[in-house]
Scaffold this motif. Structure first.
Motif, PDB file in Angstrom:
ATOM      1  N   ARG A 114       0.663  -1.068  -0.071  1.00  0.00           N
ATOM      2  CA  ARG A 114       0.038  -0.211  -0.150  1.00  0.00           C
ATOM      3  C   ARG A 114       0.835   1.171  -0.072  1.00  0.00           C
ATOM      4  NH1 ARG A 114      -2.499  -0.983   4.294  1.00  0.00           N
ATOM      5  NH2 ARG A 114      -4.143  -2.137   3.766  1.00  0.00           N
ATOM      6  N   ILE A 115       1.891   1.143   0.914  1.00  0.00           N
ATOM      7  CA  ILE A 115       2.898   2.312   0.937  1.00  0.00           C
ATOM      8  C   ILE A 115       3.637   2.394  -0.389  1.00  0.00           C
ATOM      9  CG2 ILE A 115       4.925   3.271   1.864  1.00  0.00           C
ATOM     10  CD1 ILE A 115       4.114   1.842   4.609  1.00  0.00           C
ATOM     11  N   ASP A 116       4.175   1.483  -0.792  1.00  0.00           N
ATOM     12  CA  ASP A 116       4.998   1.633  -2.073  1.00  0.00           C
ATOM     13  C   ASP A 116       4.193   2.099  -3.312  1.00  0.00           C
ATOM     14  OD1 ASP A 116       7.236   0.871  -0.810  1.00  0.00           O
ATOM     15  OD2 ASP A 116       7.000  -1.064  -1.162  1.00  0.00           O
ATOM     16  N   SER A 117       2.960   1.567  -3.480  1.00  0.00           N
ATOM     17  CA  SER A 117       1.801   1.776  -4.256  1.00  0.00           C
ATOM     18  C   SER A 117       1.626   3.437  -4.417  1.00  0.00           C
ATOM     19  CB  SER A 117       0.754   1.068  -4.383  1.00  0.00           C
ATOM     20  OG  SER A 117      -0.201   1.380  -5.443  1.00  0.00           O
ATOM     21  N   ALA A 118       1.274   3.971  -3.320  1.00  0.00           N
ATOM     22  CA  ALA A 118       0.897   5.357  -3.316  1.00  0.00           C
ATOM     23  C   ALA A 118       1.986   6.258  -3.632  1.00  0.00           C
ATOM     24  CB  ALA A 118       0.349   5.674  -1.788  1.00  0.00           C
ATOM     25  N   ARG A 119       3.192   5.728  -3.127  1.00  0.00           N
ATOM     26  CA  ARG A 119       4.476   6.713  -3.602  1.00  0.00           C
ATOM     27  C   ARG A 119       4.883   6.679  -5.065  1.00  0.00           C
ATOM     28  NH1 ARG A 119       8.798   5.365   1.169  1.00  0.00           N
ATOM     29  NH2 ARG A 119       9.567   7.824   0.682  1.00  0.00           N
ATOM     30  N   ARG A 120       4.417   5.453  -5.639  1.00  0.00           N
ATOM     31  CA  ARG A 120       4.867   5.292  -7.002  1.00  0.00           C
ATOM     32  C   ARG A 120       3.800   6.283  -7.674  1.00  0.00           C
ATOM     33  NH1 ARG A 120       5.269   0.024  -6.048  1.00  0.00           N
ATOM     34  NH2 ARG A 120       3.134  -0.519  -7.063  1.00  0.00           N
ATOM     35  N   GLU A 121       2.453   6.166  -7.339  1.00  0.00           N
ATOM     36  CA  GLU A 121       1.536   6.952  -8.177  1.00  0.00           C
ATOM     37  C   GLU A 121       1.680   8.473  -8.087  1.00  0.00           C
ATOM     38  OE1 GLU A 121      -2.149   5.615  -6.788  1.00  0.00           O
ATOM     39  OE2 GLU A 121      -1.909   3.492  -7.555  1.00  0.00           O
ATOM     40  N   ALA A 122       2.173   8.666  -6.775  1.00  0.00           N
ATOM     41  CA  ALA A 122       2.386  10.216  -6.601  1.00  0.00           C
ATOM     42  C   ALA A 122       3.419  10.736  -7.368  1.00  0.00           C
ATOM     43  CB  ALA A 122       2.763  10.460  -5.010  1.00  0.00           C
ATOM     44  N   ARG A 123       4.646   9.947  -7.579  1.00  0.00           N
ATOM     45  CA  ARG A 123       5.744  10.673  -8.499  1.00  0.00           C
ATOM     46  C   ARG A 123       5.134  10.834  -9.888  1.00  0.00           C
ATOM     47  NH1 ARG A 123       8.569   6.635  -5.584  1.00  0.00           N
ATOM     48  NH2 ARG A 123       8.506   5.013  -7.264  1.00  0.00           N
ATOM     49  N   GLU A 124       3.990  10.076 -10.418  1.00  0.00           N
ATOM     50  CA  GLU A 124       3.708  10.634 -11.667  1.00  0.00           C
ATOM     51  C   GLU A 124       2.830  12.033 -11.662  1.00  0.00           C
ATOM     52  OE1 GLU A 124       1.069   7.267 -12.564  1.00  0.00           O
ATOM     53  OE2 GLU A 124       2.616   5.852 -12.325  1.00  0.00           O
ATOM     54  N   LEU A 125       2.511  12.420 -10.551  1.00  0.00           N
ATOM     55  CA  LEU A 125       1.953  13.848 -10.709  1.00  0.00           C
ATOM     56  C   LEU A 125       2.581  14.986 -10.259  1.00  0.00           C
ATOM     57  CD1 LEU A 125      -1.219  12.584  -9.192  1.00  0.00           C
ATOM     58  CD2 LEU A 125      -1.006  12.991 -11.613  1.00  0.00           C
ATOM     59  N   ALA A 126       3.073  16.144 -11.052  1.00  0.00           N
ATOM     60  CA  ALA A 126       4.112  17.018 -10.821  1.00  0.00           C
ATOM     61  C   ALA A 126       3.664  17.987  -9.893  1.00  0.00           C
ATOM     62  CB  ALA A 126       4.397  17.717 -12.122  1.00  0.00           C
ATOM     63  N   GLY A 127       2.357  18.647  -9.939  1.00  0.00           N
ATOM     64  CA  GLY A 127       2.021  19.695  -8.976  1.00  0.00           C
ATOM     65  C   GLY A 127       0.876  19.804  -8.597  1.00  0.00           C
ATOM     66  N   VAL A 128       0.385  20.662  -7.908  1.00  0.00           N
ATOM     67  CA  VAL A 128      -0.828  20.927  -7.122  1.00  0.00           C
ATOM     68  C   VAL A 128      -2.219  20.690  -8.417  1.00  0.00           C
ATOM     69  CG1 VAL A 128      -2.661  22.515  -6.260  1.00  0.00           C
ATOM     70  CG2 VAL A 128      -0.489  22.032  -5.316  1.00  0.00           C
ATOM     71  N   PRO A 129      -2.004  21.431  -9.418  1.00  0.00           N
ATOM     72  CA  PRO A 129      -3.163  21.224 -10.408  1.00  0.00           C
ATOM     73  C   PRO A 129      -3.432  19.667 -10.726  1.00  0.00           C
ATOM     74  CG  PRO A 129      -1.646  23.139 -11.061  1.00  0.00           C
ATOM     75  CD  PRO A 129      -1.088  22.228  -9.810  1.00  0.00           C
ATOM     76  N   GLU A 130      -2.458  19.063 -10.946  1.00  0.00           N
ATOM     77  CA  GLU A 130      -2.397  17.792 -11.545  1.00  0.00           C
ATOM     78  C   GLU A 130      -2.863  16.852 -10.353  1.00  0.00           C
ATOM     79  OE1 GLU A 130       0.615  19.777 -13.854  1.00  0.00           O
ATOM     80  OE2 GLU A 130       0.261  19.687 -11.782  1.00  0.00           O
ATOM     81  N   VAL A 131      -2.454  16.970  -9.178  1.00  0.00           N
ATOM     82  CA  VAL A 131      -2.945  16.406  -8.090  1.00  0.00           C
ATOM     83  C   VAL A 131      -4.639  16.247  -7.772  1.00  0.00           C
ATOM     84  CG1 VAL A 131      -2.809  15.972  -5.492  1.00  0.00           C
ATOM     85  CG2 VAL A 131      -0.645  16.271  -6.925  1.00  0.00           C
ATOM     86  N   ALA A 132      -4.910  17.779  -7.963  1.00  0.00           N
ATOM     87  CA  ALA A 132      -6.461  17.890  -7.583  1.00  0.00           C
ATOM     88  C   ALA A 132      -7.070  17.402  -8.866  1.00  0.00           C
ATOM     89  CB  ALA A 132      -6.400  19.450  -7.684  1.00  0.00           C
ATOM     90  N   ALA A 133      -6.754  17.588 -10.020  1.00  0.00           N
ATOM     91  CA  ALA A 133      -7.411  17.132 -11.013  1.00  0.00           C
ATOM     92  C   ALA A 133      -7.706  15.654 -10.996  1.00  0.00           C
ATOM     93  CB  ALA A 133      -6.726  17.755 -12.431  1.00  0.00           C
ATOM     94  N   ASP A 134      -6.595  14.886 -10.701  1.00  0.00           N
ATOM     95  CA  ASP A 134      -6.462  13.419 -10.833  1.00  0.00           C
ATOM     96  C   ASP A 134      -7.367  13.135  -9.622  1.00  0.00           C
ATOM     97  OD1 ASP A 134      -5.184  11.017 -11.406  1.00  0.00           O
ATOM     98  OD2 ASP A 134      -4.366  10.991  -9.642  1.00  0.00           O
ATOM     99  N   PHE A 135      -7.553  13.747  -8.528  1.00  0.00           N
ATOM    100  CA  PHE A 135      -8.556  13.236  -7.291  1.00  0.00           C
ATOM    101  C   PHE A 135      -9.927  13.438  -7.748  1.00  0.00           C
ATOM    102  CE2 PHE A 135     -11.174  14.159  -3.645  1.00  0.00           C
ATOM    103  CZ  PHE A 135     -11.157  13.060  -3.227  1.00  0.00           C
ATOM    104  N   ALA A 136     -10.385  14.583  -8.422  1.00  0.00           N
ATOM    105  CA  ALA A 136     -11.427  14.994  -8.978  1.00  0.00           C
ATOM    106  C   ALA A 136     -11.793  13.948  -9.792  1.00  0.00           C
ATOM    107  CB  ALA A 136     -11.618  16.307  -9.530  1.00  0.00           C
ATOM    108  N   ARG A 137     -11.095  13.693 -11.166  1.00  0.00           N
ATOM    109  CA  ARG A 137     -11.526  12.641 -11.823  1.00  0.00           C
ATOM    110  C   ARG A 137     -11.785  11.332 -11.310  1.00  0.00           C
ATOM    111  NH1 ARG A 137      -7.186  14.710 -15.055  1.00  0.00           N
ATOM    112  NH2 ARG A 137      -5.760  13.188 -14.312  1.00  0.00           N
TER     113      ARG A 137
END
Length: 223
Positions: A85-108
């Motif tokens: 669970r920890i490793d998966s979240a950290r891998r996925e987090a690295r794919e998103l550069a900044g706040v707009p991408e993080v927010a949009a990804d969660f929204a989708r």
């Protein structure tokens, strides 16, 4: 289902609003869920909020075998599962550069789940990635827990007041206490109940005594 779906939508929309207002440096703040930083914890929550889309695209099991309380069992918190669970979240987090991408990804993710849930018939059953067969309503209840409780962790990491919505607080508190009222003598609102029940706020000696004397055995993640 209507109440649980409302809670899911309310809490996800509130978190989306918070994410869109973050500064870039906020994503690298440490959280109370080590070793995750904010970006990692958001990735974990995003995955959890979006998980139903794939689940609903597969055939339904024949019958439900667990409810939301039964879903949170020891098998979900073994060292091996925690590590993945920890490793998966950290891998996925690295794919998103900044706040707009993080927010949009969660929204989708959460909006796709909401749309998928809306298209289902009453009584729809699902099978989780752990093999649990349960009703859609009960699994969605676990998603309210994930978004709501980890929202408390994110609020702490961001030095903000908790933003837990009333609808989500009611769903989570009811699940954690098994629907029982908190012991007489404890003037706890739903937020306090959730913080105490999940170990995010310590029990005082008096509170522990009242809880023990009442016989209340609230849901313990991994217990």
């Amino acid at each position: 289902m209507d109440g649980v779906r409302t809670a899911f939508r309310d809490e996800c929309a509130r978190l989306e609003e918070v994410l869109r207002g973050l500064a870039g440096t906020d994503l690298d703040r440490l959280t109370p869920c080590p070793p995750w930083r904010v970006r990692d914890l958001v990735a974990h929550v995003r995955t959890g909020a979006g998980r139903l889309v794939d689940m609903l695209a597969t055939p339904a099991p024949d019958r439900a075998e667990v409810d939301a309380a039964g879903y949170f069992g020891a098998a979900k918190f073994t060292p091996e599962v925690d590590s993945a669970r920890i490793d998966s979240a950290r891998r996925e987090a690295r794919e998103l550069a900044g706040v707009p991408e993080v927010a949009a990804d969660f929204a989708r993710a959460w909006r796709a789940t909401d749309a998928a849930v809306a298209a289902q018939p009453a009584g729809r059953l699902v099978r989780t990635r752990h093999g649990d067969a349960m009703t859609l309503t009960e699994f969605l209840r676990t998603r309210v827990v994930e978004v709501g409780v980890h929202g408390l962790d994110l609020a702490e990491a961001l030095d903000r007041r908790p933003w837990l919505t009333p609808t989500a607080a009611a769903v989570v508190a009811h699940l954690l206490t098994g629907g029982r009222p908190v012991p007489a003598g404890l003037d706890w609102d739903p937020l306090t109940t959730i913080r105490k029940a999940t170990g995010r706020s310590d029990l005082t000696d008096r509170e522990r005594t009242l809880v023990d004397e009442s016989g209340l055995r609230w849901l313990s993640f991994g217990g």
